[in-house]
Design an enzyme around this catalytic site. Structure first.
Site, PDB file in Angstrom:
ATOM      1  N   GLY A  73     -36.521   0.474  -7.860  1.00 39.94           N
ATOM      2  CA  GLY A  73     -37.405   1.539  -7.876  1.00 39.94           C
ATOM      3  C   GLY A  73     -37.452   2.090  -9.545  1.00 39.94           C
ATOM      4  O   GLY A  73     -36.335   1.896 -10.096  1.00 39.94           O
ATOM      5  N   GLY A 120     -35.230  -2.230  -5.144  1.00 39.32           N
ATOM      6  CA  GLY A 120     -36.778  -2.370  -4.619  1.00 39.32           C
ATOM      7  C   GLY A 120     -37.196  -3.735  -5.127  1.00 39.32           C
ATOM      8  O   GLY A 120     -38.127  -4.142  -4.372  1.00 39.32           O
ATOM      9  N   GLU A 143     -27.142   0.069  -4.868  1.00 40.57           N
ATOM     10  CA  GLU A 143     -27.401   1.454  -4.865  1.00 40.57           C
ATOM     11  C   GLU A 143     -26.400   2.368  -4.692  1.00 40.57           C
ATOM     12  O   GLU A 143     -26.496   3.700  -5.155  1.00 40.57           O
ATOM     13  CB  GLU A 143     -28.579   1.564  -3.722  1.00 40.57           C
ATOM     14  CG  GLU A 143     -30.251   1.393  -4.182  1.00 40.57           C
ATOM     15  CD  GLU A 143     -30.336  -0.156  -3.780  1.00 40.57           C
ATOM     16  OE1 GLU A 143     -29.225  -1.010  -3.551  1.00 40.57           O
ATOM     17  OE2 GLU A 143     -31.488  -0.502  -3.707  1.00 40.57           O
ATOM     18  N   ASP A 151     -31.576   0.392   0.546  1.00 39.61           N
ATOM     19  CA  ASP A 151     -32.597   0.506   1.409  1.00 39.61           C
ATOM     20  C   ASP A 151     -33.702  -0.703   1.343  1.00 39.61           C
ATOM     21  O   ASP A 151     -33.241  -1.695   1.411  1.00 39.61           O
ATOM     22  CB  ASP A 151     -33.385   1.918   0.903  1.00 39.61           C
ATOM     23  CG  ASP A 151     -33.959   1.870  -0.608  1.00 39.61           C
ATOM     24  OD1 ASP A 151     -33.676   1.190  -1.308  1.00 39.61           O
ATOM     25  OD2 ASP A 151     -34.576   2.881  -0.919  1.00 39.61           O
TER      26      ASP A 151
END
Ligand code: QUE
Length: 338
Positions: A73, A120, A143, A151
């Protein structure tokens, strides 16, 4: 990797349609193709349009530049939003909706995971139906080092890795190569990086039909999972896992214990609980859990502190709060899932 593209060179998503193939290229090479809200929205809109377009038989996603597919991300954008008090906006909601779209995509979704494919970047890859790695592939979910957790639906796949390999990847953020990614269930085909243009050309000429006739080479043999991983990573208690790693005779286990000791205690504790729960969830439920969890992570200090230490100040010495695993309150962890 380059191919004929339409649109201005400064566009963040390059798009071309030819021979039944819809080809989208993430084009933020200086940010390692990090997924900003704008990039997510453009890619998702394109994928939705192509899903509904009968002239498109397959889609292909690649990354511009020579460093990798996608670093994750756009964590600096997230940092600015969370730090200013505006919050993450639509970022996670839109990202996870796109991850689910990819998981349920009605036609072949081909992705070339050439180079760095993390966070991501895993989310736009692992849910696809034709996932291609190269000798340059590096896959990781790092992360816990920025006060977040793996995630983008990755826990669905991590919970289904052989043995406790996924627990190791989720907690330590370890990087794996292409053949290991295939062995772990994150990818399907190996292709040398210099043959990627061949794949693009074949798909451009023939769309989905080209996938049947494409000459995939044999996958190089992956390193077997070291025995210390299954020996140390079982159970539901991060403190016990770290203690097993630290006292294990294998130096790599001790190194993993040391590394995990530098990561966010809150992230680690929530990650293990979420990983165990993901073992019995479908992908939609895992992504729904991800959204609940990120809603809580943006309200605790480790996310801003972790991004500051890793990506803003780059001092790599985050001051986690609470600072140790023993200080993580089980009630606080339970509340993350509510
Ligand atoms: C954990 C992450 C990310 C990370 C580092 C972590 C992440 C991400 C980047 C990133 C973004 C832009 C860049 C770059 C790295 O780093 O999601 O080099 O230019 O996007 O420890 O989740």
């Amino acid at each position: 990797m380059t191919s004929p593209q339409t649109g201005a060179p400064d566009e963040i998503l390059l798009v071309s349609v030819e021979g039944g193939l819809g080809h989208a290229t993430l084009n933020r090479p200086r940010q390692l193709n990090a997924l900003s809200v704008e990039l997510i929205d453009q890619l998702a809109a394109r994928l939705r349009a192509w899903a509904a377009d009968d002239t498109i038989t397959a889609v292909l996603v690649t990354g511009a530049g020579d460093r990798g597919l996608c670093a994750g991300g756009d964590i600096k954008q997230l940092y600015a939003g969370v730090k200013s008090g505006d919050g993450p906006g639509d970022f996670f909601e839109h990202e996870y909706a796109m991850n689910l779209l990819i998981a349920q995509y009605p036609k072949p979704y081909v992705v070339v995971m050439d180079g760095i494919t993390m966070g991501g970047g895993v989310g736009i890859s692992v849910h696809g139906s034709v996932r291609v790695v190269t000798e340059r592939t590096l896959v990781a979910m790092p992360e816990a080092g920025i006060g977040l957790f793996p995630d983008v639906g990755a826990l669905y796949w991590l919970a289904r890795c052989p043995g406790e390999f996924g627990t190791h990847l989720a907690l330590s953020g370890a990087r794996i190569d292409g053949p290991t990614a295939i062995a772990a269930g994150f990818a399907d085909h190996f292709l040398p990086s210099d043959r990627a243009p061949e794949l693009v050309a074949a798909l451009t000429a023939g769309g989905a039909a080209a996938l049947q006739s494409f000459g995939w080479p044999e996958t190089p043999v992956a390193q077997p999972t070291p025995a210390w991983i299954d020996e140390c990573y079982s159970g539901n208690d991060v403190t016990e896992i770290v203690a097993r790693l630290a006292s294990h005779p294998h130096p790599d286990a001790v190194a993993a214990a040391r590394l995990i000791g530098t990561l966010s205690p809150t992230s680690l504790t929530v990650t293990l609980a979420a990983l165990r729960r993901a073992a019995t969830m479908d992908i939609a439920a895992v992504l729904a859990q991800d959204l609940v969890l990120t809603g809580h992570f943006v309200n605790v200090p480790d996310l801003v502190e972790g991004i500051r230490a890793q990506l803003i100040d780059k001092d790599r010495t985050p001051r986690w709060d609470p600072p140790t695993l023993a200080d993580v309150d089980p009630d606080t962890v339970a509340a993350f899932f509510a």
